[in-house]
Design a protein around this motif. Structure first.
Motif, PDB file in Angstrom:
ATOM      1  N   ALA A  92       0.872  -1.181   0.000  1.00 43.03           N
ATOM      2  CA  ALA A  92       0.000   0.000   0.000  1.00 43.03           C
ATOM      3  C   ALA A  92       0.905   1.225   0.000  1.00 43.03           C
ATOM      4  CB  ALA A  92      -0.932   0.037   1.208  1.00 43.03           C
ATOM      5  N   PHE A  93       0.441   2.298  -0.623  1.00 39.95           N
ATOM      6  CA  PHE A  93       1.207   3.536  -0.556  1.00 39.95           C
ATOM      7  C   PHE A  93       1.220   4.055   0.875  1.00 39.95           C
ATOM      8  CE2 PHE A  93      -0.022   3.614  -5.113  1.00 39.95           C
ATOM      9  CZ  PHE A  93       1.264   3.554  -5.638  1.00 39.95           C
ATOM     10  N   PHE A  94       2.323   4.683   1.253  1.00 44.16           N
ATOM     11  CA  PHE A  94       2.531   5.090   2.640  1.00 44.16           C
ATOM     12  C   PHE A  94       1.378   5.930   3.184  1.00 44.16           C
ATOM     13  CE2 PHE A  94       4.323   8.186   5.710  1.00 44.16           C
ATOM     14  CZ  PHE A  94       4.650   7.294   6.716  1.00 44.16           C
ATOM     15  N   GLN A  96      -1.605   5.905   2.352  1.00 44.42           N
ATOM     16  CA  GLN A  96      -2.884   5.198   2.312  1.00 44.42           C
ATOM     17  C   GLN A  96      -2.905   3.985   3.235  1.00 44.42           C
ATOM     18  OE1 GLN A  96      -3.579   4.251  -1.823  1.00 44.42           O
ATOM     19  NE2 GLN A  96      -3.276   6.367  -2.485  1.00 44.42           N
ATOM     20  N   GLN A  97      -1.798   3.721   3.885  1.00 47.57           N
ATOM     21  CA  GLN A  97      -1.718   2.532   4.740  1.00 47.57           C
ATOM     22  C   GLN A  97      -1.914   2.906   6.197  1.00 47.57           C
ATOM     23  OE1 GLN A  97       2.036   0.074   4.861  1.00 47.57           O
ATOM     24  NE2 GLN A  97       0.568  -1.501   4.239  1.00 47.57           N
ATOM     25  N   SER A  98      -2.665   2.084   6.912  1.00 48.55           N
ATOM     26  CA  SER A  98      -2.895   2.339   8.331  1.00 48.55           C
ATOM     27  C   SER A  98      -1.607   2.144   9.116  1.00 48.55           C
ATOM     28  CB  SER A  98      -3.973   1.399   8.869  1.00 48.55           C
ATOM     29  OG  SER A  98      -3.503   0.059   8.902  1.00 48.55           O
ATOM     30  N   GLN A  99      -1.554   2.812  10.250  1.00 48.19           N
ATOM     31  CA  GLN A  99      -0.378   2.675  11.109  1.00 48.19           C
ATOM     32  C   GLN A  99      -0.228   1.236  11.584  1.00 48.19           C
ATOM     33  OE1 GLN A  99      -0.218   2.040  14.606  1.00 48.19           O
ATOM     34  NE2 GLN A  99       2.011   2.322  14.723  1.00 48.19           N
ATOM     35  N   SER A 100      -1.337   0.567  11.839  1.00 47.90           N
ATOM     36  CA  SER A 100      -1.257  -0.805  12.334  1.00 47.90           C
ATOM     37  C   SER A 100      -0.700  -1.757  11.275  1.00 47.90           C
ATOM     38  CB  SER A 100      -2.633  -1.285  12.808  1.00 47.90           C
ATOM     39  OG  SER A 100      -3.570  -1.251  11.745  1.00 47.90           O
ATOM     40  N   ASP A 101      -1.109  -1.572   9.995  1.00 48.19           N
ATOM     41  CA  ASP A 101      -0.574  -2.432   8.932  1.00 48.19           C
ATOM     42  C   ASP A 101       0.917  -2.176   8.704  1.00 48.19           C
ATOM     43  OD1 ASP A 101      -2.931  -3.740   8.485  1.00 48.19           O
ATOM     44  OD2 ASP A 101      -3.490  -2.607   6.702  1.00 48.19           O
ATOM     45  N   PHE A 102       1.314  -0.905   8.808  1.00 50.00           N
ATOM     46  CA  PHE A 102       2.731  -0.568   8.664  1.00 50.00           C
ATOM     47  C   PHE A 102       3.535  -1.195   9.803  1.00 50.00           C
ATOM     48  CE2 PHE A 102       6.586   1.877   8.919  1.00 50.00           C
ATOM     49  CZ  PHE A 102       6.862   2.285   7.626  1.00 50.00           C
ATOM     50  N   SER A 103       3.080  -0.986  11.019  1.00 45.69           N
ATOM     51  CA  SER A 103       3.819  -1.465  12.184  1.00 45.69           C
ATOM     52  C   SER A 103       3.880  -2.983  12.237  1.00 45.69           C
ATOM     53  CB  SER A 103       3.178  -0.932  13.472  1.00 45.69           C
ATOM     54  OG  SER A 103       3.288   0.469  13.541  1.00 45.69           O
ATOM     55  N   ARG A 104       2.807  -3.626  11.809  1.00 48.38           N
ATOM     56  CA  ARG A 104       2.782  -5.087  11.856  1.00 48.38           C
ATOM     57  C   ARG A 104       3.892  -5.685  10.991  1.00 48.38           C
ATOM     58  NH1 ARG A 104       2.156  -9.566  14.744  1.00 48.38           N
ATOM     59  NH2 ARG A 104       1.516 -11.336  13.458  1.00 48.38           N
ATOM     60  N   GLN A 105       4.170  -5.070   9.847  1.00 49.64           N
ATOM     61  CA  GLN A 105       5.236  -5.576   8.982  1.00 49.64           C
ATOM     62  C   GLN A 105       6.607  -5.391   9.631  1.00 49.64           C
ATOM     63  OE1 GLN A 105       4.443  -4.853   4.524  1.00 49.64           O
ATOM     64  NE2 GLN A 105       2.975  -3.499   5.539  1.00 49.64           N
ATOM     65  N   ILE A 106       6.794  -4.271  10.310  1.00 52.50           N
ATOM     66  CA  ILE A 106       8.045  -4.058  11.038  1.00 52.50           C
ATOM     67  C   ILE A 106       8.170  -5.077  12.168  1.00 52.50           C
ATOM     68  CG2 ILE A 106       9.398  -2.435  12.406  1.00 52.50           C
ATOM     69  CD1 ILE A 106       9.095  -1.573   9.494  1.00 52.50           C
ATOM     70  N   TYR A 147       5.677  -0.250  -1.122  1.00 52.64           N
ATOM     71  CA  TYR A 147       6.289  -1.224  -0.221  1.00 52.64           C
ATOM     72  C   TYR A 147       7.149  -0.537   0.849  1.00 52.64           C
ATOM     73  CZ  TYR A 147       4.901  -5.058  -3.315  1.00 52.64           C
ATOM     74  OH  TYR A 147       4.167  -5.970  -4.053  1.00 52.64           O
ATOM     75  N   THR A 148       6.726   0.622   1.307  1.00 53.94           N
ATOM     76  CA  THR A 148       7.555   1.363   2.263  1.00 53.94           C
ATOM     77  C   THR A 148       7.827   0.549   3.528  1.00 53.94           C
ATOM     78  OG1 THR A 148       5.526   2.477   3.016  1.00 53.94           O
ATOM     79  CG2 THR A 148       6.947   3.687   1.494  1.00 53.94           C
ATOM     80  N   ALA A 149       6.794  -0.060   4.099  1.00 57.33           N
ATOM     81  CA  ALA A 149       6.991  -0.829   5.333  1.00 57.33           C
ATOM     82  C   ALA A 149       7.814  -2.081   5.068  1.00 57.33           C
ATOM     83  CB  ALA A 149       5.639  -1.201   5.939  1.00 57.33           C
ATOM     84  N   TYR A 150       7.510  -2.756   3.990  1.00 59.64           N
ATOM     85  CA  TYR A 150       8.205  -4.013   3.681  1.00 59.64           C
ATOM     86  C   TYR A 150       9.677  -3.752   3.376  1.00 59.64           C
ATOM     87  CZ  TYR A 150       8.957  -8.659   1.668  1.00 59.64           C
ATOM     88  OH  TYR A 150       9.411  -9.936   1.410  1.00 59.64           O
ATOM     89  N   CYS A 151       9.960  -2.765   2.520  1.00 55.94           N
ATOM     90  CA  CYS A 151      11.354  -2.443   2.207  1.00 55.94           C
ATOM     91  C   CYS A 151      12.116  -2.017   3.460  1.00 55.94           C
ATOM     92  CB  CYS A 151      11.421  -1.337   1.151  1.00 55.94           C
ATOM     93  SG  CYS A 151      10.937  -1.849  -0.507  1.00 55.94           S
ATOM     94  N   ALA A 152      11.469  -1.212   4.305  1.00 61.72           N
ATOM     95  CA  ALA A 152      12.130  -0.763   5.534  1.00 61.72           C
ATOM     96  C   ALA A 152      12.456  -1.938   6.436  1.00 61.72           C
ATOM     97  CB  ALA A 152      11.235   0.234   6.262  1.00 61.72           C
ATOM     98  N   GLU A 191      -0.361 -10.989  -2.223  1.00 64.56           N
ATOM     99  CA  GLU A 191       0.372  -9.735  -2.442  1.00 64.56           C
ATOM    100  C   GLU A 191       0.176  -9.215  -3.852  1.00 64.56           C
ATOM    101  OE1 GLU A 191       4.919  -8.450  -3.435  1.00 64.56           O
ATOM    102  OE2 GLU A 191       4.585 -10.320  -2.348  1.00 64.56           O
ATOM    103  N   LEU A 192       0.254 -10.104  -4.830  1.00 63.65           N
ATOM    104  CA  LEU A 192       0.211  -9.699  -6.230  1.00 63.65           C
ATOM    105  C   LEU A 192      -1.081  -8.973  -6.556  1.00 63.65           C
ATOM    106  CD1 LEU A 192       2.226  -9.988  -8.525  1.00 63.65           C
ATOM    107  CD2 LEU A 192       0.989 -12.027  -9.281  1.00 63.65           C
ATOM    108  N   ALA A 193      -2.165  -9.380  -5.924  1.00 65.23           N
ATOM    109  CA  ALA A 193      -3.461  -8.749  -6.176  1.00 65.23           C
ATOM    110  C   ALA A 193      -3.480  -7.294  -5.709  1.00 65.23           C
ATOM    111  CB  ALA A 193      -4.565  -9.531  -5.483  1.00 65.23           C
ATOM    112  N   LYS A 194      -2.593  -6.941  -4.776  1.00 68.28           N
ATOM    113  CA  LYS A 194      -2.555  -5.581  -4.228  1.00 68.28           C
ATOM    114  C   LYS A 194      -1.363  -4.772  -4.739  1.00 68.28           C
ATOM    115  CE  LYS A 194      -4.683  -7.022   0.152  1.00 68.28           C
ATOM    116  NZ  LYS A 194      -4.536  -7.042   1.629  1.00 68.28           N
ATOM    117  N   ARG A 195      -0.516  -5.368  -5.571  1.00 68.46           N
ATOM    118  CA  ARG A 195       0.711  -4.704  -6.013  1.00 68.46           C
ATOM    119  C   ARG A 195       0.379  -3.519  -6.924  1.00 68.46           C
ATOM    120  NH1 ARG A 195       5.602  -8.303  -8.192  1.00 68.46           N
ATOM    121  NH2 ARG A 195       5.737  -8.639  -5.934  1.00 68.46           N
ATOM    122  N   PRO A 196       0.837  -2.302  -6.577  1.00 67.50           N
ATOM    123  CA  PRO A 196       0.558  -1.134  -7.412  1.00 67.50           C
ATOM    124  C   PRO A 196       1.222  -1.233  -8.787  1.00 67.50           C
ATOM    125  CG  PRO A 196       1.330  -0.484  -5.223  1.00 67.50           C
ATOM    126  CD  PRO A 196       1.577  -1.958  -5.360  1.00 67.50           C
ATOM    127  N   ALA A 197       0.650  -0.533  -9.758  1.00 68.99           N
ATOM    128  CA  ALA A 197       1.187  -0.550 -11.120  1.00 68.99           C
ATOM    129  C   ALA A 197       2.622  -0.032 -11.148  1.00 68.99           C
ATOM    130  CB  ALA A 197       0.306   0.287 -12.034  1.00 68.99           C
TER     131      ALA A 197
END
Length: 257
Positions: A92-94, A96-106, A147-152, A191-197
């Motif tokens: 998700a774009f940074f 547009q992503q909830s704090q909980s979804d971002f933090s969960r990946q970290i 992929y800001t959270a995932y890459c981080a 993941e692929l279903a949500k991958r941005p263009a």
């Protein structure tokens, strides 16, 4: 040999567990979902090997993973090889992503890996032997839109692994890090279903690897005590020549937008 695999109920982790089971190792798999774990144990035992067990735990919860590893070691003896494969991705774009979804990946990808390593590392140091493979991602090597959270979380594993490699010199414990490409797993399909263009454009149209092929390369890396394991031309190029390559990639991508 006792091998513990986190995220071992599916995908890369399950295939790593299968390789070691076929070698005759005692294999413990750890994951969150009990039903998937039980199915994976049945699958692995179909290889004809009986020394397979599972424990239910969330790697992001330090007490849970510590309890699970303790139970595995009580049953099969000290851990000789840890493959820290548990991870998650939620594109998700940074903004547009909830704090909980971002933090969960970290929490899962970075802290969960550290929790798993912590649960076996002290024992390996005392015994003066052991191998730890940290499963990162090709996404650790370059920033990907959406992929800001995932890459981080995955790029942070490089610093963690390199620092731990320096700390473990002379202790008999090998710390390895691998950077898998897109891999055919249940998680990848979601993941692929949500991958941005924009991410699709940057990552190209290379087909995903089979999970068993990735697992084989990971296990070879452990056998060889490799510090880092790369996959394919693009990821190897980014891993070895990233500072030189990435400006050209960024310029190419900016012209496509």
């Amino acid at each position: 040999m006792h091998v513990i695999v986190t995220g071992g109920s599916s995908g890369i982790g399950l295939e790593v567990a299968r390789i070691y089971a076929c070698r005759g190792a005692r294999v413990s798999i750890i994951a969150r979902t009990a039903a998937m774990l039980e199915s994976a144990v049945v699958d692995l035992r179909s290889t004809g090997k009986a020394d397979i067990r599972c424990e239910n735990a969330d790697v992001a919860n330090d007490s849970e993973i510590s309890r699970a590893v303790d139970a595995c070691e009580a049953a099969f003896g000290p851990c000789d090889v840890l493959v820290a494969s548990a991870g998650m991705v939620e594109p998700a774009f940074f903004d547009q992503q909830s704090q909980s979804d971002f933090s969960r990946q970290i929490d899962v990808n970075l802290l969960g890996t550290a929790n798993a390593v912590r649960s076996v590392y002290a024992g390996m140091k005392i015994r003066g032997q052991g191998a730890i493979m940290i499963v990162s991602s090709g996404a650790a090597l370059i920033g990907i839109p959406g992929y800001t959270a995932y890459c981080a979380s995955k790029s942070a594993l490089t610093g963690f692994a390199e620092a731990l490699q320096a700390e473990s010199v002379g202790d008999g414990v090998t710390i390895s890090l691998c950077f898998p490409p897109d891999t055919e797993t249940p998680q990848f399909e979601r993941e692929l279903a949500k991958r941005p263009a924009q991410a699709r454009a940057l990552m190209g149209a290379a087909p995903p690897w089979k999970a068993n092929a990735v697992a084989e390369k990971i296990v070879r890396g452990i056998d060889r005590r490799s510090k880092k394991v790369y996959f394919g031309f693009s990821i190897t190029g980014l891993g070895l020549f990233g500072p030189l390559v990435k400006p050209f990639v960024a310029a190419w991508f900016s012209r496509r937008r």
